[in-house]
Design a protein around this motif. Sequence first.
Motif, PDB file in Angstrom:
ATOM      1  N   ILE A 196       0.842  -1.197   0.000  1.00 53.12           N
ATOM      2  CA  ILE A 196       0.000   0.000   0.000  1.00 53.12           C
ATOM      3  C   ILE A 196       0.875   1.244   0.000  1.00 53.12           C
ATOM      4  CG2 ILE A 196      -1.826   1.284   1.176  1.00 53.12           C
ATOM      5  CD1 ILE A 196      -2.683  -1.294   2.539  1.00 53.12           C
ATOM      6  N   THR A 197       0.679   2.094  -0.993  1.00 54.26           N
ATOM      7  CA  THR A 197       1.361   3.385  -1.012  1.00 54.26           C
ATOM      8  C   THR A 197       0.398   4.449  -0.516  1.00 54.26           C
ATOM      9  OG1 THR A 197       2.713   4.879  -2.346  1.00 54.26           O
ATOM     10  CG2 THR A 197       0.702   4.050  -3.368  1.00 54.26           C
ATOM     11  N   PRO A 212       3.665  18.656   4.190  1.00 56.04           N
ATOM     12  CA  PRO A 212       3.946  17.526   3.296  1.00 56.04           C
ATOM     13  C   PRO A 212       5.426  17.202   3.157  1.00 56.04           C
ATOM     14  CG  PRO A 212       2.194  18.847   2.373  1.00 56.04           C
ATOM     15  CD  PRO A 212       2.707  19.601   3.570  1.00 56.04           C
ATOM     16  N   VAL A 213       6.276  18.216   3.056  1.00 55.62           N
ATOM     17  CA  VAL A 213       7.712  17.956   2.871  1.00 55.62           C
ATOM     18  C   VAL A 213       8.296  17.282   4.107  1.00 55.62           C
ATOM     19  CG1 VAL A 213       9.965  19.000   2.476  1.00 55.62           C
ATOM     20  CG2 VAL A 213       7.970  19.833   1.204  1.00 55.62           C
ATOM     21  N   GLU A 214       7.887  17.707   5.287  1.00 50.18           N
ATOM     22  CA  GLU A 214       8.341  17.047   6.506  1.00 50.18           C
ATOM     23  C   GLU A 214       7.861  15.596   6.554  1.00 50.18           C
ATOM     24  OE1 GLU A 214       7.274  19.267   9.963  1.00 50.18           O
ATOM     25  OE2 GLU A 214       8.487  21.021   9.412  1.00 50.18           O
ATOM     26  N   MET A 215       6.670  15.354   6.035  1.00 53.63           N
ATOM     27  CA  MET A 215       6.152  13.989   5.976  1.00 53.63           C
ATOM     28  C   MET A 215       7.010  13.130   5.044  1.00 53.63           C
ATOM     29  SD  MET A 215       2.063  14.840   5.910  1.00 53.63           S
ATOM     30  CE  MET A 215       1.506  13.138   5.982  1.00 53.63           C
ATOM     31  N   PHE A 216       7.412  13.702   3.903  1.00 50.80           N
ATOM     32  CA  PHE A 216       8.280  12.974   2.971  1.00 50.80           C
ATOM     33  C   PHE A 216       9.605  12.614   3.652  1.00 50.80           C
ATOM     34  CE2 PHE A 216       6.394  15.778  -0.653  1.00 50.80           C
ATOM     35  CZ  PHE A 216       5.183  15.137  -0.530  1.00 50.80           C
ATOM     36  N   ASN A 217      10.133  13.569   4.393  1.00 50.65           N
ATOM     37  CA  ASN A 217      11.412  13.335   5.063  1.00 50.65           C
ATOM     38  C   ASN A 217      11.302  12.256   6.135  1.00 50.65           C
ATOM     39  OD1 ASN A 217      12.751  15.302   3.548  1.00 50.65           O
ATOM     40  ND2 ASN A 217      12.265  16.932   4.991  1.00 50.65           N
ATOM     41  N   TYR A 219       9.010   9.768   6.137  1.00 52.64           N
ATOM     42  CA  TYR A 219       8.669   8.478   5.532  1.00 52.64           C
ATOM     43  C   TYR A 219       9.081   8.479   4.055  1.00 52.64           C
ATOM     44  CZ  TYR A 219       5.663   8.021   9.656  1.00 52.64           C
ATOM     45  OH  TYR A 219       5.185   7.955  10.936  1.00 52.64           O
ATOM     46  N   PRO A 220      10.371   8.541   3.778  1.00 46.93           N
ATOM     47  CA  PRO A 220      10.808   8.633   2.376  1.00 46.93           C
ATOM     48  C   PRO A 220      10.350   7.436   1.547  1.00 46.93           C
ATOM     49  CG  PRO A 220      12.651   8.117   3.843  1.00 46.93           C
ATOM     50  CD  PRO A 220      11.502   8.477   4.718  1.00 46.93           C
ATOM     51  N   GLY A 221       9.906   7.744   0.336  1.00 44.35           N
ATOM     52  CA  GLY A 221       9.510   6.704  -0.601  1.00 44.35           C
ATOM     53  C   GLY A 221       8.106   6.180  -0.431  1.00 44.35           C
ATOM     54  N   ARG A 222       7.370   6.643   0.575  1.00 43.73           N
ATOM     55  CA  ARG A 222       6.046   6.099   0.850  1.00 43.73           C
ATOM     56  C   ARG A 222       4.918   6.801   0.093  1.00 43.73           C
ATOM     57  NH1 ARG A 222       5.453   3.270   5.862  1.00 43.73           N
ATOM     58  NH2 ARG A 222       3.322   2.866   5.154  1.00 43.73           N
ATOM     59  N   THR A 266      12.371  12.528  -2.708  1.00 44.47           N
ATOM     60  CA  THR A 266      12.282  12.035  -1.332  1.00 44.47           C
ATOM     61  C   THR A 266      10.941  11.353  -1.099  1.00 44.47           C
ATOM     62  OG1 THR A 266      13.712  13.825  -0.572  1.00 44.47           O
ATOM     63  CG2 THR A 266      12.408  12.685   1.098  1.00 44.47           C
ATOM     64  N   ALA A 267       9.879  11.946  -1.654  1.00 44.21           N
ATOM     65  CA  ALA A 267       8.540  11.379  -1.499  1.00 44.21           C
ATOM     66  C   ALA A 267       8.424  10.015  -2.174  1.00 44.21           C
ATOM     67  CB  ALA A 267       7.498  12.336  -2.077  1.00 44.21           C
ATOM     68  N   GLY A 268       9.172   9.828  -3.260  1.00 42.56           N
ATOM     69  CA  GLY A 268       9.007   8.627  -4.077  1.00 42.56           C
ATOM     70  C   GLY A 268       7.941   8.819  -5.136  1.00 42.56           C
ATOM     71  N   LEU A 269       7.646  10.066  -5.468  1.00 42.54           N
ATOM     72  CA  LEU A 269       6.529  10.410  -6.349  1.00 42.54           C
ATOM     73  C   LEU A 269       6.654   9.816  -7.747  1.00 42.54           C
ATOM     74  CD1 LEU A 269       3.937  12.154  -6.749  1.00 42.54           C
ATOM     75  CD2 LEU A 269       5.460  13.985  -7.542  1.00 42.54           C
ATOM     76  N   LYS A 270       5.534   9.267  -8.216  1.00 40.84           N
ATOM     77  CA  LYS A 270       5.445   8.818  -9.595  1.00 40.84           C
ATOM     78  C   LYS A 270       4.410   9.618 -10.384  1.00 40.84           C
ATOM     79  CE  LYS A 270       5.447   4.793 -12.570  1.00 40.84           C
ATOM     80  NZ  LYS A 270       5.418   3.312 -12.674  1.00 40.84           N
ATOM     81  N   TYR A 271       3.265   9.907  -9.777  1.00 41.76           N
ATOM     82  CA  TYR A 271       2.213  10.682 -10.436  1.00 41.76           C
ATOM     83  C   TYR A 271       1.587  11.660  -9.448  1.00 41.76           C
ATOM     84  CZ  TYR A 271       2.270   6.919 -13.952  1.00 41.76           C
ATOM     85  OH  TYR A 271       2.649   5.999 -14.899  1.00 41.76           O
ATOM     86  N   PHE A 272       1.103  12.786  -9.981  1.00 43.59           N
ATOM     87  CA  PHE A 272       0.303  13.697  -9.166  1.00 43.59           C
ATOM     88  C   PHE A 272      -0.937  14.094  -9.961  1.00 43.59           C
ATOM     89  CE2 PHE A 272       3.083  16.419 -11.631  1.00 43.59           C
ATOM     90  CZ  PHE A 272       2.250  17.469 -12.018  1.00 43.59           C
TER      91      PHE A 272
END
Length: 301
Positions: A196-197, A212-217, A219-222, A266-272
């Motif tokens: 689950i992503t 959001p950026v602190e969340m990425f930091n 939980y990187p890649g999630r 850092t987020a692991g983003l593929k699509y937005f």
Amino acid sequence: MKTRRSFLKISAAGAVGAMALGPMACTSAAVDKKSFGVGLQLYTIRDAIANDLQGSLKKVSDLGYRNLEMASYADGKFYGMAPKEFRKLVEDLGMKIVSSHTSVEAEGITAASAQKLADAHAEIGVEFCVQPWIEEKDRNVETYKRMIADWNKVGEIMKNVGIQFGYHNHNFEFLPTDGIVPYYDVFMKEMDADLITMELDCYWATKAGQDPVEMFNKYPGRFRLLHFKDMSKEVAEPFYTVDKDDITAVGAGLIDYKRIYDARETAGLKYFFVEDDNQGNGFPFEGIQTSIDNLTGKILV
């Protein structure tokens, strides 16, 4: 001859001016917005789709959107159409379906129904299938845990057909409950990160006082998927009820989406996906045009 020389000088000056200004002007006019890969959550134009599905999708394509996230699945069909039929309609318009919002209710899901769900989504060719919502009556720690256990099972079935399951938040998941913050202490801990992503809705997270950026930091890649919508009013303190009157087009509000996008690795983003729960307050296409203009003109560049 004097007149001819004057004409040649003026022509030469004009040519120099054209060389100086032309490329800039042409670049601006000829930007291929589809090349930016901007996505749209079709919930944003749900009323327009109900009246004219094909015409609405064509408008979306003409505005420059490339990727779509669906919001209508029932009994093996999408927007009332067989998977391959709807996929062809979208691809003929120069777009691609990459994700789908589909609810697994709190009461649970059988292996057979989960497999049917997975097979239909595999047939239409999505990469992601996302749980988008939890009913108010089910917003308690015990039910969250039970639902997440079900979602992990669905995620495994989805993975077997090449699809990543996901979860899309609002702001209520961040409401401190029983001495914990469910999003961090239940969702992130008990969801199998391989199955689950997270599809982080940056507006709802911001409403709840999260960065959001602190969340990425943390939980990187999630966070392989993101929802972009903006807010017109500053939040003085965390806000947990689903009040969305201040939603506005991306880049027209207070959220720093350039900063969020810059942290995509850092987020692991593929699509937005651009989303507007309020459908542009009656002007959905004007709203999504403003969003894609701001994204391709100043946020993604």
